[in-house]
Design a protein around this motif. Structure first.
Motif, mmCIF file in Angstrom:
data_model
loop_
_atom_site.group_PDB
_atom_site.id
_atom_site.type_symbol
_atom_site.label_atom_id
_atom_site.label_comp_id
_atom_site.label_asym_id
_atom_site.label_seq_id
_atom_site.Cartn_x
_atom_site.Cartn_y
_atom_site.Cartn_z
ATOM 1 N N SER A 187 -13.966 55.409 -9.472
ATOM 2 C CA SER A 187 -13.022 56.218 -8.714
ATOM 3 C C SER A 187 -13.073 57.677 -9.192
ATOM 4 O O SER A 187 -13.074 58.608 -8.390
ATOM 5 C CB SER A 187 -11.632 55.641 -8.872
ATOM 6 O OG SER A 187 -10.696 56.456 -8.242
ATOM 7 N N GLN B 299 -16.063 59.401 -7.914
ATOM 8 C CA GLN B 299 -15.942 59.719 -6.502
ATOM 9 C C GLN B 299 -15.075 60.961 -6.266
ATOM 10 O O GLN B 299 -15.308 61.714 -5.334
ATOM 11 C CB GLN B 299 -15.407 58.508 -5.750
ATOM 12 C CG GLN B 299 -16.534 57.537 -5.414
ATOM 13 C CD GLN B 299 -16.088 56.109 -5.378
ATOM 14 O OE1 GLN B 299 -14.908 55.829 -5.313
ATOM 15 N NE2 GLN B 299 -17.047 55.201 -5.432
ATOM 16 N N LEU C 290 -18.000 54.624 -1.566
ATOM 17 C CA LEU C 290 -16.596 54.254 -1.474
ATOM 18 C C LEU C 290 -16.431 52.858 -0.875
ATOM 19 O O LEU C 290 -15.674 52.041 -1.392
ATOM 20 C CB LEU C 290 -15.875 55.292 -0.620
ATOM 21 C CG LEU C 290 -14.361 55.236 -0.649
ATOM 22 C CD1 LEU C 290 -13.851 55.585 -2.030
ATOM 23 C CD2 LEU C 290 -13.780 56.186 0.391
ATOM 24 N N SER D 166 -17.419 50.266 -3.329
ATOM 25 C CA SER D 166 -16.382 50.048 -4.340
ATOM 26 C C SER D 166 -15.220 49.244 -3.774
ATOM 27 O O SER D 166 -14.657 48.399 -4.450
ATOM 28 C CB SER D 166 -15.857 51.380 -4.871
ATOM 29 O OG SER D 166 -16.909 52.103 -5.429
ATOM 30 N N LEU D 167 -14.897 49.533 -2.510
ATOM 31 C CA LEU D 167 -13.783 48.829 -1.889
ATOM 32 C C LEU D 167 -14.083 47.332 -1.774
ATOM 33 O O LEU D 167 -13.223 46.488 -2.010
ATOM 34 C CB LEU D 167 -13.515 49.426 -0.504
ATOM 35 C CG LEU D 167 -12.142 49.099 0.088
ATOM 36 C CD1 LEU D 167 -11.040 49.733 -0.727
ATOM 37 C CD2 LEU D 167 -12.057 49.556 1.525
ATOM 38 N N TYR E 150 -8.168 54.038 -3.371
ATOM 39 C CA TYR E 150 -9.300 53.973 -2.447
ATOM 40 C C TYR E 150 -8.874 54.223 -1.000
ATOM 41 O O TYR E 150 -9.599 54.828 -0.219
ATOM 42 C CB TYR E 150 -10.019 52.631 -2.565
ATOM 43 C CG TYR E 150 -10.940 52.571 -3.754
ATOM 44 C CD1 TYR E 150 -11.952 53.529 -3.894
ATOM 45 C CD2 TYR E 150 -10.807 51.612 -4.736
ATOM 46 C CE1 TYR E 150 -12.796 53.505 -4.987
ATOM 47 C CE2 TYR E 150 -11.652 51.574 -5.839
ATOM 48 C CZ TYR E 150 -12.644 52.522 -5.952
ATOM 49 O OH TYR E 150 -13.471 52.508 -7.024
ATOM 50 N N ASP F 22 -8.496 57.880 -0.663
ATOM 51 C CA ASP F 22 -9.829 58.486 -0.608
ATOM 52 C C ASP F 22 -10.430 58.334 0.782
ATOM 53 O O ASP F 22 -11.001 59.264 1.340
ATOM 54 C CB ASP F 22 -10.762 57.813 -1.625
ATOM 55 C CG ASP F 22 -10.459 58.250 -3.041
ATOM 56 O OD1 ASP F 22 -9.675 59.219 -3.185
ATOM 57 O OD2 ASP F 22 -10.975 57.623 -3.980
ATOM 58 N N ASN F 23 -10.276 57.140 1.325
ATOM 59 C CA ASN F 23 -10.819 56.872 2.653
ATOM 60 C C ASN F 23 -10.226 57.804 3.699
ATOM 61 O O ASN F 23 -10.935 58.337 4.545
ATOM 62 C CB ASN F 23 -10.498 55.430 3.039
ATOM 63 C CG ASN F 23 -11.739 54.573 3.046
ATOM 64 O OD1 ASN F 23 -12.804 55.047 3.420
ATOM 65 N ND2 ASN F 23 -11.609 53.351 2.633
#
Lengths: 425, 233
Positions: free
Chosen positions: B46, B49, B87, B90-91, B115, B118-119
């Motif tokens: 994270s 990112q 991303l 990772s999700l 997340y 972030d998305n």
């Protein structure tokens, strides 16, 4: 996490625990008794004074194999005059009688009798023969089994050395396994032999296999012969002998070969009878369970047998969860994308991350598997066999599929016993 | 007749019990350690990112001041695509690891929230990049739920398929609506696009409710493309 999943996981962990417990138990017990086992295996009992033995061949529609069985008996490395062979024809409707009588005429130098009775089951046939027996020892050989030429001599030598023995069980092997199913059964029988041997050291033998278990006649007459109501009279008699504290051992140099079912239907029929018989026998002898008077038999052997049913069920459940469910999901996904997997193949992201492996559960599963393999290899060595005789590739479906089939049968049997359906055989 | 001598090997049973217990504890401890390592790994990715995002913002700031963006835009686009793929990767991991975790569900919630944010950030950002660079990228905002939507995994499968097929021409931003009462931004979006049913797809401010099969999504992509070659797929 959902509650159902949580409960499921806990149950699976309990199953792991029991599985691991029994695996460690037998490994440790094997290690601590290794010396005793080696001594026993290296000791050659030599027969000094051969005694007359009756060999009963219970036969029901066995025209195809009975000659081979009889031939294996007359080739036994044992004095001719000391053998009394009785073919107990349990109302066969085929040519068993004709074939047997022809064999008798051709071998006049042997004492072979053919007795016919109306069909009334194996236990009944054995009991009727038992009345006529005047020899100190007798043995049974199912008409689908063949005995090694030294088996009887080795067994009688052992009886001579230990006159208090009531029952000696043989080392059973699958006769010329051809199909995959027979090869799986070969592995299964082979793995069981070491544990059965070790069970003798804690007075826990619980089965007298149909082919070539040898009994002391007086003791069997005293406990009233075979149980005609039991589905598994060979197991029931072992329990009854245990109940009265008789001595049972396995004779590791008495080999007998038996024809194993070669299709699923026959296997299912056989196991259905075995498993149901086992459960009912356990129930009939429930007073032994956790009874101090019976020592390890009540505190270990019986709970071990009971728990194995529970483990079978969980094996099925976890199979469904870890293998069947993801497979169905994958197939469903393929349908959703109309089987166009090309984009996936072109965009494979190859990354191996150690964190993706569940090392916690993995450790336990790995140890369980390793333990089972060690016991299997040791058992193979004891019976002068090889695990990889039919190639190592069989081991994968043996562990992955064969046990699933067996546990499926076991579950069905449990349900049937609970529901109370009667079994005919 | 001589009776057999029966023993009760209590000591052996106890020893075996202790060994089994020890191995079991070891297994469970390893499981707990694994769980913590996984959380740490997810937190670290994270952070990486976040750095990627800062770099992207900087690139965008520079490019938006330029008169001729034809050389720089493709670079930005590739960087954006890579970040978004990281991303979503990772999700996936968060969801996979969460399934195997018995304890730290609160920690996983926290990471999932990060997340999700972030998305959303990337979604807004890619909308801006699309305008600036005049790109033919399709942005799909995908509302779903892990716990309260049985058909959502099916929609997810179809979307992943198109993502694999079209690569950087399609960007999918999955939003777990179970977050909405914890994250106000999700609530704002859901009200804005009037999301009442799951799953819902938002493409170019149009909302599409219910499950869309492979063929239907293919048609949607065609409608929203400038490049009509995509209609052939």
């Amino acid at each position: 996490m959902e509650i159902a999943e949580m409960v499921f996981r806990i149950i699976i962990w309990i199953a792991y625990f029991f599985g691991l417990y029994f695996c460690i138990f037998w490994l440790l017990f094997y290690l601590t008794n290794n010396k005793r086992l080696k001594e026993e295996l290296s000791k050659k009992f030599t027969l000094k004074k051969p005694k007359t033995v009756t060999i009963i061949v219970p036969a029901y529609n066995e025209e195809k194999t009975i000659i081979k069985t009889l031939r294996s008996i007359i080739s036994l490395n044992y004095p001719k005059k000391m053998l009394k062979i009785i073919v107990m024809n349990d109302g066969s409707t085929d040519d068993t009688k004709k074939v047997t009588e022809r064999f008798i005429r051709a071998h006049k130098d042997f004492d072979i009798k053919h007795i016919y009775q109306k069909n009334s089951g194996k236990a009944n046939a054995l009991n009727n023969t038992l009345k006529k027996i005047d020899t100190e020892y007798f043995t049974c050989l199912d008409a689908d089994s063949f005995v090694h030429k030294d088996a009887l001599r080795n067994m009688m030598a052992r009886f001579e050395a230990e006159p208090d023995l009531a029952l000696l069980t043989p080392v059973m092997k699958v006769y010329k396994p051809k199909t995959w199913l027979q090869k799986f059964q070969r592995l299964e029988y082979m793995s069981a032999m070491l544990i059965i041997k070790l069970m003798g050291y804690i007075e826990c033998n619980y089965v007298a296999p149909g082919p070539f278990s040898t009994y002391k006649t007086a003791y069997i007459k005293k406990i009233g012969g075979f149980d005609t109501n039991s589905l598994v009279e060979d197991q029931e008699i072992a329990y009854r002998l245990q109940e009265r504290h008789y001595k049972i051992r396995q004779c590791s140099d008495a080999l007998v070969y038996t024809v194993a079912p070669n299709n699923l239907k026959d296997l299912q029929k056989q196991r259905n009878r075995w498993y149901k018989g086992t459960l009912l026998t356990l129930f009939n002898y429930k007073k032994i369970l956790f009874n101090k008077k019976y020592g390890d038999f009540g505190f270990f052997q019986m709970p071990f047998t009971l728990v194995s049913y529970f483990l079978a069920g969980l094996l099925m459940l976890s199979f469904g969860w870890f293998f069947l469910k993801p497979t169905i999901e994958k197939i469903h996904q393929l349908i959703l994308i109309r089987f166009d997997i090309l984009p996936y193949l072109q965009n494979m992201r190859l990354s191996i991350n150690i964190l993706d492996f569940d090392i916690g559960a993995g450790l336990i599963m790995y140890l369980l598997f390793a333990g089972a393999m060690i016991l299997m290899v040791k058992s193979a060595r004891m019976t002068q066999d090889k695990v990889s005789q039919d190639g190592k590739i069989h081991l994968i479906p043996y562990f992955m599929i064969y046990f699933i089939i067996l546990s499926f049968i076991a579950i069905r049997v449990c349900v049937e016993v609970i529901v109370g359906k009667k079994q005919k055989w | 007749m001589k009776k057999v001598k029966r023993n009760l090997n209590t000591r052996l049973y106890l020893i075996v019990g202790v060994i089994t217990f020890l191995i079991f504890s070891l297994g469970i401890s390893l499981g707990v350690i694994l769980d913590f390592s996984r959380l740490q790994y997810l937190e670290e990715s994270s952070y990486f990112q976040q750095d990627d995002y800062k770099s992207l913002q900087l690139q965008y700031l520079y490019i938006s001041g330029l008169d001729d963006t034809s050389k720089s835009c493709p670079i930005l686009r590739i960087a954006l695509e890579e970040s978004i793929e990281d991303l979503s990767f990772s999700l996936e991991k968060v969801q996979e690891y969460e399934k195997g975790s018995a304890f730290n569900s609160a920690e996983y919630e926290k990471i999932k929230k990060t997340y999700t944010l972030d998305n959303l950030r990337y979604w807004l950002f890619s909308k801006r990049v699309k305008e600036t660079c005049q790109d033919d990228i399709i942005n799909i905002l995908y509302f779903y739920s892990t716990d309260n939507c049985d058909v959502c995994p099916n929609q997810g499968t179809v979307l992943t398929y198109f993502k694999k097929k079209l690569k950087d021409e399609l960007l999918v931003f999955p939003i777990d609506v179970d977050m909405w009462n914890k994250e106000k931004m999700v609530k704002i979006l859901m009200t804005q696009y009037n999301v009442t049913k799951l799953p819902t797809l938002i493409i170019d401010d149009n909302s599409y409710e219910g499950i869309y099969s492979k063929e239907k999504i293919s048609r949607l992509i065609c409608e929203h493309s400038m490049n009509k070659e995509r209609c052939l797929i």
